[in-house]
Scaffold this active site. Sequence first.
Site, PDB file in Angstrom:
ATOM      1  CE  LYS A   1      -1.846   0.820   4.050  1.00 45.60           C
ATOM      2  NZ  LYS A   1      -1.350   2.038   4.715  1.00 45.60           N
ATOM      3  CB  THR A   2       3.532   2.501   2.272  1.00 45.81           C
ATOM      4  OG1 THR A   2       2.720   2.188   3.404  1.00 45.81           O
ATOM      5  CG2 THR A   2       4.236   3.818   2.520  1.00 45.81           C
TER       6      THR A   2
ATOM      7  CG  ASP B   1      -2.390   5.344   4.284  1.00 46.37           C
ATOM      8  OD1 ASP B   1      -2.934   4.360   3.748  1.00 46.37           O
ATOM      9  OD2 ASP B   1      -1.369   5.257   4.997  1.00 46.37           O
ATOM     10  CD  GLU B   2      -4.202   2.362   7.356  1.00 41.91           C
ATOM     11  OE1 GLU B   2      -5.230   1.694   7.129  1.00 41.91           O
ATOM     12  OE2 GLU B   2      -3.111   1.853   7.601  1.00 41.91           O
TER      13      GLU B   2
ATOM     14  CD  GLN C   1      -5.488  -4.640   6.914  1.00 39.01           C
ATOM     15  OE1 GLN C   1      -4.608  -4.494   7.760  1.00 39.01           O
ATOM     16  NE2 GLN C   1      -5.233  -4.552   5.620  1.00 39.01           N
TER      17      GLN C   1
ATOM     18  NE  ARG D   1      -1.310  -7.409  10.900  1.00 37.16           N
ATOM     19  CZ  ARG D   1      -1.344  -6.630   9.837  1.00 37.16           C
ATOM     20  NH1 ARG D   1      -0.410  -5.715   9.658  1.00 37.16           N
ATOM     21  NH2 ARG D   1      -2.290  -6.749   8.927  1.00 37.16           N
TER      22      ARG D   1
END
Length: 668
Positions: free
Chosen positions: A35-36, A225-226, A256, A626
Amino acid sequence: MQIEEILNSLNPEQKKAVLCTEGPLLVFAGAGSGKTKVITNRIAYLIAKKGVDPKNIMAVTFTKKAAGEMQERVSGILKDLDMENLGVPTIGTFHSIGAMILRQHPEALGLNRNFSIYDSNDTENLIKALMQERDIDIKQVRPSAISNLISSAKDKMVSPEQFPNYFAGFLEDITADIYPDYEKQLMAQNSVDFGDLLYLTVKLLEENEDILNSYQEKYNYFLIDEYQDTNNAQYRFAKLLSDKYKNICVVGDDDQGIYAWRGADIKNIQSFESDFDNVTVVKLEQNYRSTKNVISAAVSVIGQNNGRVQKVLWTDNDEGDKITVYQAADQEDEAEYIVDRIRVLRQQMVPLNNIAVLYRTNFQSRSIEEALLKSGMPYKLVGAFRFYDRKEIKDIISYLRFCFNIKEELSLDRVINVPSRKMGPKAVANIHEFAKQVDLSVGEFILGAFACLNMEEREHVGIQEGKIAQIQTLESQWKKYANVINLFGSIYTFSKGRELIEIIDAVLDKTDYIKSFDDSSEQAQMQKENIEELKNVAASYSKKYGKDSLEVFLNEINLIEQEQNKNQDETGNFINLMTLHSSKGLEFNYVFMMGMEEGLLPHNRALADENELEEERRLCYVGITRAKLKLYLTFAERRQTREGYTSQIPSRFLGEIPQDICEYYSYA
């Protein structure tokens, strides 16, 4: 480096997200999907290939850390492209950008440019003053509870006038009365609170077309973002700024979305396509982080949620180890199993900082902390204090130490005004002075004064009659502290010959300790759960050691504290302990998820509400994803409580994972 080299490093969907520069773009970014990388490369592409001035780009995220990392990565890419001289875009958190806009147009809101921003303490002190004007008892109604409601209202863009139409209840009615005056006081003091940084910014943009137009012209390209974590104020802010050119790119993952309790509305990302016309949707479904077995488990769990956008996470990584599911006898056995597995990993030369232990709620850290301390392996708690370092636990232990050792003044000084009983520094200094005059410790002086006030207690306090007589001569000076003296005297005398759990119950009851912080917030709920866990531990000591349980417990706590001080690793090589919420955005080679039981995960507060249950499933999904190489899931057959052992039911989420990718073990 050329921009083409950057594009060639992307997979087809990532590349599509970078190249789609015009119009609204919705990027569903699955866990571990890069994503980043997409966001930063998209910004670089806009500047390097499309010729967009960096000053015309705004990127917004949720934390200062995330904004800093994004800024650093964008600067690094521009440097590699020999374009760093062009400057960098505006990258920041929602609140930092809101503050920037307010500083530029304070007069439109009746403020001066040098306005102050209240922190939570400032806010609560102002609310406390307004409550006192109304003769509202701050012991019955916590100022923090009022503050939380006002903050929630501002997140929802609810004004003081609208508040009664949106919020109802006893506490809400009090807030409805205070909220208008609170806003007037803020304005009179040329101040805003944290919630205002967005609430007032949105109002400013909605009510001043020329100001809105200037920002729409300045920021032609807008990235968030998010996006699944946005609340109503953040949503309206995004809509306003992007409304003219529609060049808005939002990145997130509804799978998420785990912050509804903070006011986040997952519908913001799920309804993005209906909010804008001609939306391009890109789904980043390739995971670069985890093994096939980990991804299979995650996909099987999250697929049970009904209200999600359809997408399927996948990976080209190896099959990997099977997922280990362990049924423990109780929470102590569960912790011992995890420590044993970590010991094996350590023998295999796995660095400890590649290992994480995750749990649903903070109180669960107690058993794993104690097991790790006994093993000598260093650990760190991410986003929390160690169990016995948490304020509420330290407070109660200080009361216990006062009961056990009347001469120990450090513990007494800690809690003489906890919960608040109007014992300021001067009052505490006075009591110390009285004790010095009669050559006693502060605790002994309090007991002697207690005997003076309660003649029938003279033989129970253990203070010499001569000293009690001396204290009696000073009664006119210390009588004004009679409430505090009676409180501590009654706690001490009650504790004699009692079991540990009885003493803790008495401390909580006599001091109204829980009532002092219980403002219905998430933080208060965690504090109550920590106290409940301490009581569970106390009950086990009482059962085992009876009237000696206080002494044995305090001795063992001292050993734990010494171990904590000794158990340090200067290399920074620690096992990571954290809640599932704190783990979001992180990754580890080896992940242990403990407490996989109904009532823990999913949390018992979610069992009767389908929306909350789906959020718990998303939280489980976040935890599973994770893990890079290996995932361990553990649950206890029974748990120790103060009433004895309670039988536990394995989490429904365990049953949603395919059995053929799991290996099952049991204590039996």
